[in-house]
Motif scaffolding. Sequence first.
Motif, PDB file in Angstrom:
ATOM      1  N   UNK A   1       0.851  -1.191   0.000  1.00  0.00           N
ATOM      2  CA  UNK A   1       0.000   0.000   0.000  1.00  0.00           C
ATOM      3  C   UNK A   1       0.884   1.238   0.000  1.00  0.00           C
ATOM      4  N   UNK A   2       0.538   2.187  -0.860  1.00  0.00           N
ATOM      5  CA  UNK A   2       1.294   3.426  -0.993  1.00  0.00           C
ATOM      6  C   UNK A   2       0.602   4.565  -0.256  1.00  0.00           C
ATOM      7  N   UNK A   3       1.416   5.443   0.324  1.00  0.00           N
ATOM      8  CA  UNK A   3       0.923   6.635   0.998  1.00  0.00           C
ATOM      9  C   UNK A   3       1.035   7.797   0.017  1.00  0.00           C
ATOM     10  N   UNK A   4      -0.086   8.252  -0.501  1.00  0.00           N
ATOM     11  CA  UNK A   4      -0.104   9.297  -1.522  1.00  0.00           C
ATOM     12  C   UNK A   4      -0.293  10.647  -0.841  1.00  0.00           C
ATOM     13  N   UNK A   5       0.647  11.567  -1.094  1.00  0.00           N
ATOM     14  CA  UNK A   5       0.679  12.829  -0.346  1.00  0.00           C
ATOM     15  C   UNK A   5       0.838  14.023  -1.274  1.00  0.00           C
ATOM     16  N   UNK A   6       0.417  15.164  -0.779  1.00  0.00           N
ATOM     17  CA  UNK A   6       0.736  16.442  -1.399  1.00  0.00           C
ATOM     18  C   UNK A   6       2.058  16.924  -0.804  1.00  0.00           C
ATOM     19  N   UNK A   7       2.944  17.420  -1.658  1.00  0.00           N
ATOM     20  CA  UNK A   7       4.271  17.858  -1.229  1.00  0.00           C
ATOM     21  C   UNK A   7       4.509  19.276  -1.745  1.00  0.00           C
ATOM     22  N   UNK A   8       5.007  20.147  -0.871  1.00  0.00           N
ATOM     23  CA  UNK A   8       5.297  21.519  -1.251  1.00  0.00           C
ATOM     24  C   UNK A   8       6.590  21.970  -0.582  1.00  0.00           C
TER      25      UNK A   8
END
Length: 247
Positions: free
Chosen positions: A106-113
């Motif tokens: 399972x992948x942890x999908x994130x917003x990155x800035x």
Amino acid sequence: MLNWFYTFLGVIWLLFSPLSLANSQIIIGLQNEWPPYVIDGNPPTGLSVDIVKAAYATQGYDIQIEIKPWSRSLKEAEYGRDVVVIAAWYSDTRKDTLLFSDPYLYNEISLVTLKDNQFEWGTYKDLNGKTVGVIKSYAYDDDFLQSPWLMRIEASDLLTNIHKVMNGRIDMFIEEYRVALWTMRKNKIPPNLFTKIYPNVAYSGLYVASGKANPKAKVYIEAFNRGLRLIRSNGELDRIVKKYDNE
């Protein structure tokens, strides 16, 4: 002594005879380079590569990996080429053309800035007017794709999106966080310039998939599922994951 020698020769002949080679079951696996899950090399390696190889090996298959752009890999599978893609995300739009395995990670999908631009969000309405870098032909969470509040800007690869954030051309990008960190380090971009925005967008299963137009798709997927159950029960799956996590 002579009997042992002739027995040894017989074993060697069986291993390398044309009959033995003919019985070898080979599957072609397609994927874009996506480290640490898929790392280009001779031969390709990576977390997904090692898991898929181990699972198929228990079923008598040798999977040979071809590194290609993701959009091309996906199209070749969907059009019925005799292949599997080894690290696919499930989506409703793909289920009509692809047959999916059981998820193996399972992948942890994130917003990155950038750290200087970090903010909090609870719903997509909080992202109103912001731009998010996505990768063409990737499958993302359906709510993310359908949100009217943010602008999704396509790019061909993750590195392009990282540079766009650094140059102020987009506000953030969306990616599996382990992949983002690996890509930054590989390209000598300091990861401490960036931050993950909580909460995560989604947790996505990682699947092997084959095109429904491929007559062997069901055989390949069922074989992988059997192998996956075996390497999960005997501890091999955990050993592979720990190896890459430690690296």
